[in-house]
Write a protein that holds these residues in place. Structure first.
Motif, PDB file in Angstrom:
ATOM      1  N   UNK A   1       0.842  -1.228   0.092  1.00  0.00           N
ATOM      2  CA  UNK A   1      -0.012  -0.098  -0.049  1.00  0.00           C
ATOM      3  C   UNK A   1       0.889   1.316   0.075  1.00  0.00           C
ATOM      4  N   UNK A   2       1.779   1.307   0.689  1.00  0.00           N
ATOM      5  CA  UNK A   2       2.923   2.484   0.888  1.00  0.00           C
ATOM      6  C   UNK A   2       3.530   2.682  -0.451  1.00  0.00           C
ATOM      7  N   UNK A   3       4.027   1.562  -1.158  1.00  0.00           N
ATOM      8  CA  UNK A   3       4.663   1.567  -2.342  1.00  0.00           C
ATOM      9  C   UNK A   3       3.699   2.178  -3.437  1.00  0.00           C
ATOM     10  N   UNK A   4       2.634   1.724  -3.477  1.00  0.00           N
ATOM     11  CA  UNK A   4       1.639   2.335  -4.560  1.00  0.00           C
ATOM     12  C   UNK A   4       1.286   3.763  -4.203  1.00  0.00           C
ATOM     13  N   UNK A   5       0.996   3.951  -3.146  1.00  0.00           N
ATOM     14  CA  UNK A   5       0.868   5.382  -2.830  1.00  0.00           C
ATOM     15  C   UNK A   5       1.688   6.245  -3.324  1.00  0.00           C
ATOM     16  N   UNK A   6       3.016   5.941  -3.143  1.00  0.00           N
ATOM     17  CA  UNK A   6       4.050   6.704  -3.918  1.00  0.00           C
ATOM     18  C   UNK A   6       4.280   6.755  -5.401  1.00  0.00           C
ATOM     19  N   UNK A   7       3.906   5.487  -5.864  1.00  0.00           N
ATOM     20  CA  UNK A   7       3.939   5.606  -7.229  1.00  0.00           C
ATOM     21  C   UNK A   7       2.652   6.302  -7.918  1.00  0.00           C
ATOM     22  N   UNK A   8       1.467   6.391  -7.110  1.00  0.00           N
ATOM     23  CA  UNK A   8       0.497   7.258  -7.663  1.00  0.00           C
ATOM     24  C   UNK A   8       0.632   8.610  -7.547  1.00  0.00           C
ATOM     25  N   UNK A   9       2.037   9.046  -6.786  1.00  0.00           N
ATOM     26  CA  UNK A   9       2.124  10.455  -6.941  1.00  0.00           C
ATOM     27  C   UNK A   9       2.161  11.012  -5.310  1.00  0.00           C
ATOM     28  N   UNK A  10       1.952  10.232  -4.433  1.00  0.00           N
ATOM     29  CA  UNK A  10       2.282  10.546  -3.226  1.00  0.00           C
ATOM     30  C   UNK A  10       3.267  11.300  -2.522  1.00  0.00           C
ATOM     31  N   UNK A  11       3.493  12.298  -1.926  1.00  0.00           N
ATOM     32  CA  UNK A  11       4.686  12.868  -1.561  1.00  0.00           C
ATOM     33  C   UNK A  11       5.170  12.361  -0.086  1.00  0.00           C
ATOM     34  N   UNK A  12       4.183  11.838   0.535  1.00  0.00           N
ATOM     35  CA  UNK A  12       4.673  11.234   1.759  1.00  0.00           C
ATOM     36  C   UNK A  12       3.894   9.861   2.257  1.00  0.00           C
ATOM     37  N   UNK A  13       4.305   9.098   2.903  1.00  0.00           N
ATOM     38  CA  UNK A  13       3.847   7.754   3.260  1.00  0.00           C
ATOM     39  C   UNK A  13       3.389   8.067   4.816  1.00  0.00           C
ATOM     40  N   UNK A  14       2.070   7.960   5.080  1.00  0.00           N
ATOM     41  CA  UNK A  14       1.489   8.158   6.545  1.00  0.00           C
ATOM     42  C   UNK A  14       1.254   6.944   7.150  1.00  0.00           C
TER      43      UNK A  14
ATOM     44  N   UNK B   1      10.838   4.112   1.769  1.00  0.00           N
ATOM     45  CA  UNK B   1      10.996   5.482   1.406  1.00  0.00           C
ATOM     46  C   UNK B   1      12.289   5.970   0.821  1.00  0.00           C
ATOM     47  N   UNK B   2      13.395   5.514   1.338  1.00  0.00           N
ATOM     48  CA  UNK B   2      14.695   5.724   0.842  1.00  0.00           C
ATOM     49  C   UNK B   2      14.691   5.134  -0.681  1.00  0.00           C
ATOM     50  N   UNK B   3      14.074   3.636  -0.723  1.00  0.00           N
ATOM     51  CA  UNK B   3      14.327   3.231  -1.949  1.00  0.00           C
ATOM     52  C   UNK B   3      13.642   3.901  -3.158  1.00  0.00           C
ATOM     53  N   UNK B   4      12.210   4.259  -2.934  1.00  0.00           N
ATOM     54  CA  UNK B   4      11.427   4.987  -3.789  1.00  0.00           C
ATOM     55  C   UNK B   4      11.952   6.260  -4.197  1.00  0.00           C
ATOM     56  N   UNK B   5      12.598   7.118  -3.176  1.00  0.00           N
ATOM     57  CA  UNK B   5      13.034   8.256  -3.524  1.00  0.00           C
ATOM     58  C   UNK B   5      14.402   8.348  -4.590  1.00  0.00           C
ATOM     59  N   UNK B   6      15.081   7.067  -4.397  1.00  0.00           N
ATOM     60  CA  UNK B   6      16.149   6.708  -5.246  1.00  0.00           C
ATOM     61  C   UNK B   6      15.359   6.490  -6.683  1.00  0.00           C
TER      62      UNK B   6
ATOM     63  N   UNK C   1      12.362   6.825  -7.813  1.00  0.00           N
ATOM     64  CA  UNK C   1      11.209   7.732  -8.865  1.00  0.00           C
ATOM     65  C   UNK C   1      12.019   9.125  -8.851  1.00  0.00           C
ATOM     66  N   UNK C   2      13.265   9.488  -8.374  1.00  0.00           N
ATOM     67  CA  UNK C   2      13.922  10.645  -8.822  1.00  0.00           C
ATOM     68  C   UNK C   2      13.337  11.714  -7.814  1.00  0.00           C
ATOM     69  N   UNK C   3      12.500  11.432  -6.994  1.00  0.00           N
ATOM     70  CA  UNK C   3      11.845  12.783  -6.218  1.00  0.00           C
ATOM     71  C   UNK C   3      11.817  12.358  -4.624  1.00  0.00           C
ATOM     72  N   UNK C   4      11.660  13.102  -3.777  1.00  0.00           N
ATOM     73  CA  UNK C   4      11.552  12.876  -2.467  1.00  0.00           C
ATOM     74  C   UNK C   4      10.226  12.295  -2.268  1.00  0.00           C
ATOM     75  N   UNK C   5      10.197  11.200  -1.439  1.00  0.00           N
ATOM     76  CA  UNK C   5       9.246  10.027  -0.913  1.00  0.00           C
ATOM     77  C   UNK C   5       9.446  10.264   0.552  1.00  0.00           C
ATOM     78  N   UNK C   6       8.632  11.177   1.656  1.00  0.00           N
ATOM     79  CA  UNK C   6       8.821  11.295   2.887  1.00  0.00           C
ATOM     80  C   UNK C   6       7.847  10.225   3.517  1.00  0.00           C
ATOM     81  N   UNK C   7       8.267  10.546   4.863  1.00  0.00           N
ATOM     82  CA  UNK C   7       7.517   9.597   5.743  1.00  0.00           C
ATOM     83  C   UNK C   7       6.817  10.632   6.717  1.00  0.00           C
ATOM     84  N   UNK C   8       5.532  10.003   7.454  1.00  0.00           N
ATOM     85  CA  UNK C   8       4.648  11.266   8.065  1.00  0.00           C
ATOM     86  C   UNK C   8       4.163  10.266   9.204  1.00  0.00           C
ATOM     87  N   UNK C   9       4.733   9.795  10.205  1.00  0.00           N
ATOM     88  CA  UNK C   9       4.437   8.903  11.155  1.00  0.00           C
ATOM     89  C   UNK C   9       3.954   9.774  12.265  1.00  0.00           C
ATOM     90  N   UNK C  10       2.568   8.863  12.853  1.00  0.00           N
ATOM     91  CA  UNK C  10       2.001   9.319  13.846  1.00  0.00           C
ATOM     92  C   UNK C  10       1.946   8.452  15.246  1.00  0.00           C
TER      93      UNK C  10
END
Length: 331
Positions: A29-42, A135-140, A142-151
């Motif tokens: 789910x996290x990976x798909x969210x990033x590949x769909x254009x998400x900037x952060x993994x919540x 998140x680090x793997x996807x950042x590399x 996708x060539x754009x930052x994919x951050x994390x947003x922990x609660x």
């Protein structure tokens, strides 16, 4: 005042990942969210019996794993009181990480998202470290930052049982280069509890104070209350009805002053949670009679983008991404 110095933009926060398309809080789910254009993994974080941080919606895991079907854990079913609510089920803090890793994730809303339920049993319960690595793997890749947003979920409860969330969260962030003004990937830290955010101040990351619609949140929604929030946080994450209310027929109405007031206090605004199914949309944006079909989600995003929100929590990152593209093209 903790005025946020980040450049203004509309951040897409993949709420529990692409939870409209895969069982929530799974690496898939996290990976798909990033590949769909998400900037952060919540991420919602809870603790295991041996102090590891894992991603689950709540400490009770009966509704999001297959534990109810696992005979070896039948005797772990119990009743607890969490933040004043009596809850019966199975709890992450009663299992070690090794035990939790034998479970598999299930869809939390199977009647609403049957396509997600088709993936029940495929995915493990991820640890915070595994999510940071992703998140680090996807950042590399996708060539754009994919951050994390922990609660931190129910942090006072976790503290009361000797499993405070903040120390292991801070340790994990520091161990993975996610602290200070230039973390390896972008980070926001969020909580409904101000004390939890205060306990995380030393990691020098943007802190987000979550706000619900209940009466006890009212004092924080005033200019004076927002000034208080700005003394310990950099942003607010309000329920979206606090930004644009609905009328008695569930139609979207006029915006409140919350976004302007928050910006005046130096706070970013990331409302939650945007979902594309008709049942979750304002009545004036629904389409057809099927409550689980997608409605006019782009119109809802546009209404909030026009008010000036700085980000959105969404179950459907692709829809938010497309809506943002349309909005930016129209500016």
């Amino acid at each position: 005042m903790r005025t946020n110095t980040q450049e203004p933009s509309i951040e897409i926060i993949s709420h529990r990942g692409a939870s409209g398309h895969r069982p929530e809080h799974t690496l898939a789910s996290y990976e798909l969210g990033a590949r769909f254009g998400g900037d952060f993994i919540e991420i919602d974080l809870v603790a295991t019996a041996d102090g590891h941080l894992v991603a689950r919606h709540d400490p009770e895991i009966g509704s999001t794993t297959d534990i109810a079907e696992r005979a070896e854990f039948a005797e772990r079913r119990t009743t607890k009181v969490i933040d004043g609510a009596e809850i019966t089920g199975w709890f992450a803090e009663d299992l070690t990480l090794a035990e939790l890793k034998t479970l598999r994730a299930t869809e939390r809303l199977p009647r609403v998202r049957p396509d997600n339920a088709a993936h029940d049993g495929e995915y493990e319960i991820p640890t915070l470290r595994e999510i940071i690595d992703l998140a680090k793997k996807l950042t590399a890749e996708l060539g754009r930052p994919v951050g994390v947003y922990p609660e931190t979920k129910h942090p006072a409860y976790h503290r009361s049982i000797g499993l405070a969330l903040e120390p292991p969260l801070e340790a994990a962030l520091r161990a993975n280069g996610l602290h200070g003004p230039e973390p390896e990937v972008p980070v926001y830290l969020q909580s409904f509890e101000a004390d939890s955010l205060r306990a995380l101040a030393e990691v020098e990351l943007p802190l987000v104070f979550l706000m619900g619609t209940e009466k006890h949140w009212r004092r924080y929604r005033t200019p004076e209350g927002l000034a208080e929030v700005a003394s310990f946080a950099h942003a607010i994450g309000p329920a979206k009805d606090l930004v644009i209310a609905r009328d008695s027929e569930d139609n979207l109405t006029e915006p409140t002053s919350l976004v302007d007031d928050a910006h005046e206090a130096g706070l970013l605004v990331h409302p939650f949670t945007f979902r594309s199914e008709n049942r979750f949309l304002p009545a004036n944006f629904r389409s057809g009679d099927d409550p689980n079909a997608y409605g006019g989600f782009a119109a809802e995003y546009e209404a909030f983008f026009e008010v000036g929100v700085d980000g959105v929590f969404t179950d459907h990152s692709r829809h938010a991404f497309l809506a943002r593209e349309l909005f930016e093209q129209g500016e």
